[in-house]
Design an enzyme around this catalytic site. Structure first.
Site, mmCIF file in Angstrom:
data_model
loop_
_atom_site.group_PDB
_atom_site.id
_atom_site.type_symbol
_atom_site.label_atom_id
_atom_site.label_comp_id
_atom_site.label_asym_id
_atom_site.label_seq_id
_atom_site.Cartn_x
_atom_site.Cartn_y
_atom_site.Cartn_z
ATOM 1 N N HIS A 170 -10.064 26.591 -3.577
ATOM 2 C CA HIS A 170 -10.478 27.981 -3.797
ATOM 3 C C HIS A 170 -11.321 28.407 -2.607
ATOM 4 O O HIS A 170 -12.209 27.668 -2.182
ATOM 5 C CB HIS A 170 -11.283 28.097 -5.095
ATOM 6 N N GLU A 211 -6.276 40.309 -8.389
ATOM 7 C CA GLU A 211 -6.701 39.167 -7.573
ATOM 8 C C GLU A 211 -5.727 39.022 -6.416
ATOM 9 O O GLU A 211 -4.707 39.722 -6.357
ATOM 10 C CB GLU A 211 -6.771 37.896 -8.430
ATOM 11 N N ARG A 224 -4.356 32.459 -1.393
ATOM 12 C CA ARG A 224 -5.515 31.563 -1.359
ATOM 13 C C ARG A 224 -5.522 30.532 -0.250
ATOM 14 O O ARG A 224 -6.550 30.254 0.349
ATOM 15 C CB ARG A 224 -5.540 30.777 -2.661
HETATM 16 C C1 SIN Z 1 -7.738 31.262 -10.805
HETATM 17 O O1 SIN Z 1 -7.941 30.200 -10.236
HETATM 18 O O2 SIN Z 1 -6.623 31.604 -11.165
HETATM 19 C C2 SIN Z 1 -8.846 32.243 -11.022
HETATM 20 C C3 SIN Z 1 -10.070 31.764 -10.374
HETATM 21 C C4 SIN Z 1 -10.876 32.937 -9.926
HETATM 22 O O3 SIN Z 1 -11.450 33.612 -10.769
HETATM 23 O O4 SIN Z 1 -10.947 33.159 -8.727
#
Ligand code: SIN
Length: 521
Positions: free
Chosen positions: A245, A117, A291
């Site tokens: 997000h 991620e 993010r």
């Molecule tokens: C997270 O907020 O750590 C994961 C959320 C996502 O799957 O983007």
């Protein structure tokens, strides 16, 4: 006189609360777990898609520490990052591979299928397709129910934390240090307020996203745990750092459904309304930038060009059957709303996601009020600083839940908790019936104030306006609360407004843009 008494009272049933309860029960303590809904599974944990940080094949704790500190924009506490990175993998193994086993996805050779991620330097995240949290939550709840020394109180809402400064008749108790003694808890179905006392009380009530108009959080995430901690006079820090997000499904009726960051981790690229990539202009990591940067970049593209959303393109980077296999829930949800993400880009907008601040704790989950612990999203260990690194939230809940449970065990076994004095019974003063139209409207008003004035882009004018409007709303609601017959909805509204005020004040007091707190003045 208490209705029930335990060694440990845990309020909240996500990963932090459940893992702490399990660890404390394994250590021999009697434990109560209070959850707001019947199913005990309505939590941010249950809804988490991406996964939980473990370790990459060629990982080192130093690499994860660095990623956390970089994402945290200079405000993460290095000791908290060190503990998470050093102890995390072992606690994941003990809790989620052995004690409450989760069948994380593996490749053909049987090795974990780790995903990536944003802002991670390694592929180190364990996942179960795109509904990892659901599997974790179910495994933990199953284990919680198996342990005979854990008692579950479902469908119960936290009304207030009990302290010797506020809920004890003895006039001399105000000369002692403030100490938490348990909680007043509303049984949602009978409307009875129970007194549950405990040698240690743990807040694990999770997030607060529902105070914003658009959020990835489930309906339970209304922030009343934080508000109760505030009334109990614990220290609360970093509340200006609310993380948005970057990618939620921008389709009417889709309720800000999360499009996991792991979609970008597997190669998806953000493109604008004209279907051109734009993230290069904002960060060298492009769609995998931290993010806060991605969320603001999307916001800025949308406002500059008056676009209602941008797009996330996974279809150009993965084969259709791979997309359906790796992201079945996302694919299905998009399909339900007329978008086949295996062939076409997904319209996305940012939404409120995670509170990086919270009740200040030390590295054992202890708050500034004796006997009160906080773990998970409601707490602030300092790990996330001004911006949380993806997939560290469940790890933090697990690691600090575990550490707090061990600390509480020592406290109980050393008998250092002190006796519980007699608690004032709940006084059922309010008899007025609740006008649900008022609650609904007040909640909507709160959500708009937070979204428009305390959202992604802030300035002193907007924040000042938010504080004034929220104060007014708070006054109205307090009166309403005092005179009303108590319900879950009125308790949630009261807590949500208080939490909104805490965030707005913190944002107003901090003129420096950092991480997810962005001031444009
Ligand atoms: C997270 O907020 O750590 C994961 C959320 C996502 O799957 O983007």
């Amino acid at each position: 006189m208490a209705d029930a008494d335990f060694d440990l009272l845990v309020i909240g049933g996500g990963i932090a609360g459940n893992s702490a309860a399990i660890r404390a029960a394994d250590n021999g303590l009697s434990v109560a777990v209070v959850t707001k809904t019947e199913k005990a599974a309505d939590s941010n944990t249950y809804n988490a898609q991406g996964g939980i940080v473990y370790k990459a094949v060629d990982d080192k704790p130093a690499l994860l520490i660095n990623d956390i500190l970089v994402a945290g924009a200079g405000a993460s506490l290095p000791q908290a990052a060190r503990i998470t990175a050093n102890e995390g993998p072992e606690i994941v193994e003990k809790m989620l591979l052995d004690e409450a086993p989760v069948d994380f996805d593996r490749d053909k050779s049987g090795e974990f299928d780790r995903t990536e991620e944003a802002a991670h330097s390694k592929r180190r995240i364990l996942h179960k397709t795109d509904i990892t949290g659901r599997y974790i939550e179910q495994a933990l709840i199953k284990r919680t129910k198996e342990l005979p020394n854990i008692k579950l109180f479902t469908n119960c809402t936290l009304v207030d934390l009990l302290t010797n400064h506020h809920h004890v008749d003895n006039p001399l108790s105000c000369y002692e240090d403030n100490r938490c003694l348990g909680a007043y808890v509303l049984d949602n179905s009978s409307s009875v307020v129970k007194i549950i006392t405990a040698k240690a009380t743990m807040l694990a009530t999770g997030g607060l996203g529902q105070i914003y108009l658009h959020t990835t959080n489930p309906t339970v995430a209304t922030g009343e745990g934080l508000a109760a901690a505030y009334r109990a006079q614990t220290e609360i820090i970093n509340m200006e750092y609310v993380q948005f997000h970057p990618t939620t499904l921008a389709v009417s009726g889709a309720d800000s459904f999360l499009i996991s960051e792991s979609v970008r981790g597997e190669g998806a690229v953000l493109i604008d309304y004209d279907k051109k990539p734009f993230m290069k202009r904002y960060h060298h990591l492009e769609s995998l930038a931290p993010r806060d940067i991605v969320a603001r970049a999307i916001h800025s593209e949308m406002t500059e060009h008056h676009w209602p959303y941008v797009y996330l393109d996974i279809a150009s980077y993965m084969k259709p059957d791979e997309i359906r296999k790796r992201f079945p829930t996302i694919w299905e949800k998009c399909k339900k709303h007329g978008i086949d993400c295996a062939y076409e880009p997904i319209p996305v907008v940012p939404a409120a996601h995670f509170s990086c601040g919270g009740v200040r704790t030390d590295l054992y989950g202890r708050t500034t009020v004796s006997g009160l612990y906080a773990v998970g999203e409601v707490a602030c260990t300092g790990l996330h600083g001004a911006n949380r690194l993806a997939s560290t939230s469940m790890l933090e809940g697990l690691v600090f839940g575990y550490r707090a449970a061990d600390d509480i065990t020592k406290r109980v076994k050393n008998r250092s908790a002190g006796d519980i004095p007699s608690i004032r019974p709940w006084s059922y003063t309010g008899s007025g019936s609740i006008d649900n139209a008022l609650i609904f409207q007040d909640f909507i008003t709160l959500k708009y104030i937070m979204w428009n004035y305390v959202g992604l882009i802030r300035n002193s004018h907007r924040l000042g306006r938010a504080i004034n409007d929220l104060r007014h709303l708070w006054q109205e609601t307090e009166e309403f609360y005092r005179n009303a017959h108590l319900t879950r909805e009125i308790v949630e509204l009261r807590g949500a407004i208080q939490t909104g005020l805490i965030i707005a004040r913190a944002a107003w007091q901090n003129p420096t843009s950092r991480g997810c707190h962005f001031r444009k003045d």
